[in-house]
Design a protein around this motif. Structure first.
Motif, short mmCIF file in Angstrom:
data_model
loop_
_atom_site.label_atom_id
_atom_site.label_comp_id
_atom_site.label_asym_id
_atom_site.label_seq_id
_atom_site.Cartn_x
_atom_site.Cartn_y
_atom_site.Cartn_z
N ASP A 259 -64.68 87.04 51.63
CA ASP A 259 -63.71 86.20 52.35
C ASP A 259 -64.37 85.31 53.40
O ASP A 259 -63.73 84.39 53.92
CB ASP A 259 -62.68 87.08 53.09
CG ASP A 259 -61.89 87.98 52.16
OD1 ASP A 259 -61.64 87.56 51.01
OD2 ASP A 259 -61.51 89.09 52.59
N LEU A 260 -65.62 85.59 53.75
CA LEU A 260 -66.21 84.99 54.95
C LEU A 260 -66.41 83.48 54.86
O LEU A 260 -66.23 82.76 55.85
CB LEU A 260 -67.54 85.67 55.27
CG LEU A 260 -67.41 87.13 55.74
CD1 LEU A 260 -68.78 87.76 55.92
CD2 LEU A 260 -66.62 87.19 57.05
N VAL A 261 -66.77 82.98 53.68
CA VAL A 261 -66.97 81.53 53.55
C VAL A 261 -65.66 80.79 53.79
O VAL A 261 -65.60 79.83 54.57
CB VAL A 261 -67.55 81.17 52.16
CG1 VAL A 261 -67.57 79.66 51.97
CG2 VAL A 261 -68.96 81.74 52.01
N ASN A 262 -64.60 81.24 53.15
CA ASN A 262 -63.29 80.60 53.35
C ASN A 262 -62.81 80.77 54.79
O ASN A 262 -62.21 79.86 55.37
CB ASN A 262 -62.26 81.18 52.39
CG ASN A 262 -62.50 80.74 50.96
OD1 ASN A 262 -63.11 79.70 50.71
ND2 ASN A 262 -62.04 81.54 50.01
N LEU A 263 -63.09 81.94 55.38
CA LEU A 263 -62.69 82.18 56.76
C LEU A 263 -63.43 81.24 57.71
O LEU A 263 -62.85 80.69 58.66
CB LEU A 263 -62.98 83.63 57.14
CG LEU A 263 -62.57 84.08 58.55
CD1 LEU A 263 -61.07 83.88 58.77
CD2 LEU A 263 -62.94 85.54 58.77
N ALA A 264 -64.72 81.02 57.46
CA ALA A 264 -65.51 80.10 58.29
C ALA A 264 -64.94 78.68 58.20
O ALA A 264 -64.87 77.97 59.21
CB ALA A 264 -66.97 80.11 57.84
N GLU A 265 -64.53 78.28 57.00
CA GLU A 265 -63.91 76.96 56.84
C GLU A 265 -62.61 76.87 57.62
O GLU A 265 -62.33 75.86 58.29
CB GLU A 265 -63.65 76.70 55.35
CG GLU A 265 -64.89 76.53 54.50
CD GLU A 265 -65.63 75.21 54.78
OE1 GLU A 265 -65.02 74.32 55.40
OE2 GLU A 265 -66.80 75.11 54.38
N GLU A 266 -61.80 77.92 57.55
CA GLU A 266 -60.52 77.91 58.25
C GLU A 266 -60.71 77.87 59.76
O GLU A 266 -59.99 77.14 60.47
CB GLU A 266 -59.72 79.16 57.86
CG GLU A 266 -58.33 79.21 58.45
CD GLU A 266 -57.52 80.40 58.00
OE1 GLU A 266 -56.38 80.55 58.47
OE2 GLU A 266 -58.02 81.19 57.17
N LEU A 267 -61.68 78.62 60.27
CA LEU A 267 -61.90 78.67 61.71
C LEU A 267 -62.41 77.35 62.28
O LEU A 267 -62.20 77.05 63.46
CB LEU A 267 -62.90 79.78 62.04
CG LEU A 267 -62.40 81.22 61.96
CD1 LEU A 267 -63.56 82.19 62.02
CD2 LEU A 267 -61.40 81.50 63.08
N GLN B 231 -53.81 86.55 65.43
CA GLN B 231 -53.74 86.58 63.97
C GLN B 231 -55.09 86.25 63.35
O GLN B 231 -55.51 86.88 62.38
CB GLN B 231 -52.66 85.62 63.46
CG GLN B 231 -51.23 86.06 63.77
CD GLN B 231 -50.91 87.43 63.20
OE1 GLN B 231 -51.28 87.75 62.07
NE2 GLN B 231 -50.22 88.25 64.00
N MET B 232 -55.80 85.27 63.92
CA MET B 232 -57.12 84.92 63.40
C MET B 232 -58.11 86.05 63.66
O MET B 232 -58.97 86.34 62.82
CB MET B 232 -57.61 83.62 64.04
CG MET B 232 -56.84 82.38 63.60
SD MET B 232 -56.80 82.15 61.80
CE MET B 232 -58.54 82.01 61.42
#
Length: 220
Positions: A149-157, A137-138
């Protein structure tokens, strides 16, 4: 890139230090005067096998020499790293020809240094990806991510407290596999264009680069 005729392989391979040809496992391929690396007593191609072949390659070679590795996805980790070192310091007129039907099983660092050619008749199935559902899913989120979306995605990862680097590398490896297989299935260039960025992010993070920085900068 796609190709249609197996007889093209030798000519295509002669243009680069390393080429990956994605063909069905049972396909018969002939390359003249080639050193062949394949699993023997063990289920993997070992570092000793690689060293033996590399030792037989002449330092100064005027004619074309081919090292055919099949199936390339059976390279052991040490053997794969030995091949990688030779790709980083290539000898003149030496060409590595990696034959596989599972290109995503190769190290991303090898994928980033080779041109891939896919036989048009090759079939694949994205459901065959070996990973847990959360990782898949990730990986899908990475493939679908827009620049915004990349900044939020980096935080989530990077929320995970322990083993973040290994976790992110696993997700990127699955995203690379998904991108390849999606391209095989759809032949849409959009998936192919994502692969160099994913490979760059994987390689930089694998070298202890800043995880958030490379997720954002490399995937833009």
């Amino acid at each position: 890139m796609f190709f249609e005729n197996l007889r093209e392989i030798e000519r295509i391979a002669s243009r680069a230090g390393c080429s990956i040809f994605v063909v069905p496992d049972e396909t018969k391929i002939e390359i003249k005067n080639a050193f062949i690396l394949k699993p023997e007593q063990k289920t993997t191609i070992t570092i000793d096998q690689v060293r033996e072949v590399l030792g037989r390659l002449t330092v100064k070679q005027t004619s074309q020499q081919f090292v055919v590795i099949r199936p390339a996805d059976k390279l052991g980790e040490e053997a794969e790293n030995a091949i990688l070192k030779n790709l980083e310091e290539p000898k003149d007129n030496v060409h590595f020809v990696l034959i596989t039907d599972k290109p995503s099983k190769l190290l991303p660092t090898i994928l980033s240094r080779a041109q891939m050619y896919i036989l048009k008749s090759t079939k694949t199935n994205i459901s065959e990806i070996s990973a847990n559902e959360k990782t898949k899913q990730m990986a899908k989120k990475i493939l679908a991510a827009k620049s915004s979306d990349l900044v939020n995605l980096a935080e989530e990862l990077t929320k995970k407290k322990d083993g973040v680097r290994e976790y992110v590398l696993d997700i990127l490896a699955v995203a690379i596999e998904m991108a390849y297989k999606s391209y095989f299935i759809t032949q849409k260039e959009a998936f192919l264009m994502k692969i160099p960025k994913l490979l760059m992010a994987y390689e930089n993070i694998n070298k202890n680069g800043h995880i958030k920085l490379h997720i954002v900068a490399d995937l833009l």
